[in-house]
Design a protein around this motif. Structure first.
Motif, PDB file in Angstrom:
ATOM      1  N   ARG A  45     -10.154   2.418   5.008  1.00  0.00           N
ATOM      2  CA  ARG A  45      -9.200   1.673   4.436  1.00  0.00           C
ATOM      3  C   ARG A  45      -9.002   1.785   2.751  1.00  0.00           C
ATOM      4  NH1 ARG A  45      -9.435  -3.417   8.131  1.00  0.00           N
ATOM      5  NH2 ARG A  45      -8.430  -2.662   9.927  1.00  0.00           N
ATOM      6  N   ALA A  49      -6.168   3.509   0.609  1.00  0.00           N
ATOM      7  CA  ALA A  49      -5.320   2.450  -0.391  1.00  0.00           C
ATOM      8  C   ALA A  49      -5.597   3.099  -1.959  1.00  0.00           C
ATOM      9  CB  ALA A  49      -5.588   1.294  -0.371  1.00  0.00           C
ATOM     10  N   VAL A  67      -5.274   5.151   8.175  1.00  0.00           N
ATOM     11  CA  VAL A  67      -3.822   5.142   7.572  1.00  0.00           C
ATOM     12  C   VAL A  67      -3.106   4.074   8.568  1.00  0.00           C
ATOM     13  CG1 VAL A  67      -1.942   6.710   7.503  1.00  0.00           C
ATOM     14  CG2 VAL A  67      -3.956   7.471   6.586  1.00  0.00           C
ATOM     15  N   PHE A  70      -2.625   0.141   8.072  1.00  0.00           N
ATOM     16  CA  PHE A  70      -1.636  -0.564   7.181  1.00  0.00           C
ATOM     17  C   PHE A  70      -0.125  -0.610   7.618  1.00  0.00           C
ATOM     18  CE2 PHE A  70      -4.818   1.111   4.253  1.00  0.00           C
ATOM     19  CZ  PHE A  70      -5.427  -0.157   3.895  1.00  0.00           C
ATOM     20  N   PRO A  71       0.590  -1.991   7.344  1.00  0.00           N
ATOM     21  CA  PRO A  71      -0.085  -2.840   6.549  1.00  0.00           C
ATOM     22  C   PRO A  71      -0.819  -3.670   7.328  1.00  0.00           C
ATOM     23  CG  PRO A  71       2.474  -3.394   7.734  1.00  0.00           C
ATOM     24  CD  PRO A  71       1.971  -2.005   7.858  1.00  0.00           C
ATOM     25  N   CYS A  81       0.128  -4.175   1.905  1.00  0.00           N
ATOM     26  CA  CYS A  81       0.655  -2.880   2.384  1.00  0.00           C
ATOM     27  C   CYS A  81      -0.272  -1.539   2.139  1.00  0.00           C
ATOM     28  CB  CYS A  81       1.818  -2.682   1.539  1.00  0.00           C
ATOM     29  SG  CYS A  81       3.179  -3.677   1.878  1.00  0.00           S
ATOM     30  N   PHE A  83      -2.046   1.700   0.200  1.00  0.00           N
ATOM     31  CA  PHE A  83      -1.090   2.819  -0.570  1.00  0.00           C
ATOM     32  C   PHE A  83      -0.733   2.417  -1.927  1.00  0.00           C
ATOM     33  CE2 PHE A  83      -0.454   3.376   4.126  1.00  0.00           C
ATOM     34  CZ  PHE A  83      -1.049   4.734   4.090  1.00  0.00           C
ATOM     35  N   LEU A 114       3.741   4.568   6.011  1.00  0.00           N
ATOM     36  CA  LEU A 114       3.929   3.388   5.870  1.00  0.00           C
ATOM     37  C   LEU A 114       5.064   2.895   6.050  1.00  0.00           C
ATOM     38  CD1 LEU A 114       2.812   0.361   4.838  1.00  0.00           C
ATOM     39  CD2 LEU A 114       3.565   1.120   2.617  1.00  0.00           C
ATOM     40  N   ARG A 117       5.849   2.501   9.651  1.00  0.00           N
ATOM     41  CA  ARG A 117       5.298   1.183  10.269  1.00  0.00           C
ATOM     42  C   ARG A 117       6.205   0.050   9.889  1.00  0.00           C
ATOM     43  NH1 ARG A 117      -0.005   0.675  11.554  1.00  0.00           N
ATOM     44  NH2 ARG A 117       0.673  -1.558  12.001  1.00  0.00           N
ATOM     45  N   LEU A 118       6.820   0.111   8.579  1.00  0.00           N
ATOM     46  CA  LEU A 118       7.765  -1.186   8.319  1.00  0.00           C
ATOM     47  C   LEU A 118       8.900  -1.071   9.030  1.00  0.00           C
ATOM     48  CD1 LEU A 118       7.176  -0.842   4.133  1.00  0.00           C
ATOM     49  CD2 LEU A 118       5.868  -2.362   6.197  1.00  0.00           C
ATOM     50  N   TYR A 141      11.883   2.621  -1.585  1.00  0.00           N
ATOM     51  CA  TYR A 141      11.960   1.957  -0.202  1.00  0.00           C
ATOM     52  C   TYR A 141      13.194   1.300  -0.016  1.00  0.00           C
ATOM     53  CZ  TYR A 141       6.909   2.583   0.658  1.00  0.00           C
ATOM     54  OH  TYR A 141       5.516   2.827   0.897  1.00  0.00           O
TER      55      TYR A 141
END
Length: 271
Positions: A45, A49, A67, A70-71, A81, A83, A114, A117-118, A141
């Motif tokens: 992790r 990150a 990978v 996260f989050p 988060c 990364f 990421l 995932r969000l 984002y």
């Protein structure tokens, strides 16, 4: 595991896997190879990150698992988060799930794993930016999710097209349970975000020091005014919270009364 010479000593790896990574004052190093599966995952992790890609490993079998971690959940509805971005010198960012729309506090580097995932967790409605140093890829984002970026006018040069600009010099309720607290000092327009009287997203205002074992603020990384930062630290005694979640430095959780004691100790140390 190994750390190469590109390390910028941002502390990210030591926060995620303190059993594996140590510090010299100039860079991180591997002080102990992972001894079991849990330590290996924590080290990977940290690899994921790391803002500069300075960590490597001969065993890449579990990198995809790291990978996907996260989050990373910290508490009810709040995740780290990962990364971290070199644009923010490895600053931490956080994802907060909320029925009225999810929040990103400061921003990580933009990576598709990421972002997906969000998206699977409901996307991002608001991006709260504590100050200019830690915006990283907030614009990317915001475009991906149609988010509203929130930043103080005195920090606007870092995100000139932000959708919501704060002009206030006193605490401002952004939404029920979300309070923007101007905390000038580190930078002129620095703001913290207090959520539900539990979570203080403190940016680079205050953080937990592993070495000192206490909340701290630092004159050496105060870019605007140390006197204003001292005044902003004193302001924190007006509020209740259990968590300090900083951009740089260690995060920490205490019961409310212990956190009050820690804030009082910090006020005494800075005053």
């Amino acid at each position: 595991m190994f750390v190469d010479a590109t390390c910028i000593d941002c502390d990210t790896c030591r926060q995620i896997a303190p059993a594996i990574f140590g510090e010299t004052g100039d860079f991180s190093f591997v002080k102990l190879q992972p001894r079991d599966a849990a330590e290996q995952l924590a080290a990977l992790r940290a690899l994921v990150a790391c803002p500069t890609g300075s960590i490597g490993t001969a065993d890449k079998e579990r990198v995809a698992e790291a990978v996907a971690a996260f989050p990373m959940r910290l508490a009810d509805g709040v995740s780290y988060c990962g990364f971290n971005s070199p644009k923010s010198f490895g600053g931490n960012s956080y994802f907060l799930e909320h029925p009225g729309g999810n929040w990103l506090i400061d921003a990580p580097r933009y990576v598709e794993p990421l972002a997906r995932r969000l998206e699977s967790q409901g996307g991002v409605r608001y991006i709260f930016l504590t100050h200019r140093d830690d915006v990283a890829d907030a614009d990317k984002y915001a475009r991906r999710f149609g988010s509203e970026r929130i930043i103080h006018r005195l920090e606007l040069a870092a995100q000139p097209h932000a959708e919501w600009v704060i002009d206030d010099v006193t605490p401002l309720e952004l939404a029920p349970g979300f309070l923007a607290i101007p905390t000038p000092g580190h930078t002129r327009g620095h703001c913290a975000l207090l959520v539900g009287e539990r979570f203080l997203f403190s940016g680079d205002h205050v953080w937990w020091s592993r070495n000192r074992g206490q909340l701290t603020a630092s004159r050496s990384v105060c870019w605007y005014s140390w006197q204003r930062q001292v005044e902003s630290v004193a302001l924190l005694q007006r509020f209740r919270f259990e968590w300090v979640l900083p951009g740089h430095g260690e995060r920490v959780h205490f019961p409310v009364e212990e956190m009050r004691r820690q804030v009082a100790r910090l006020i005494e140390a800075t005053g």
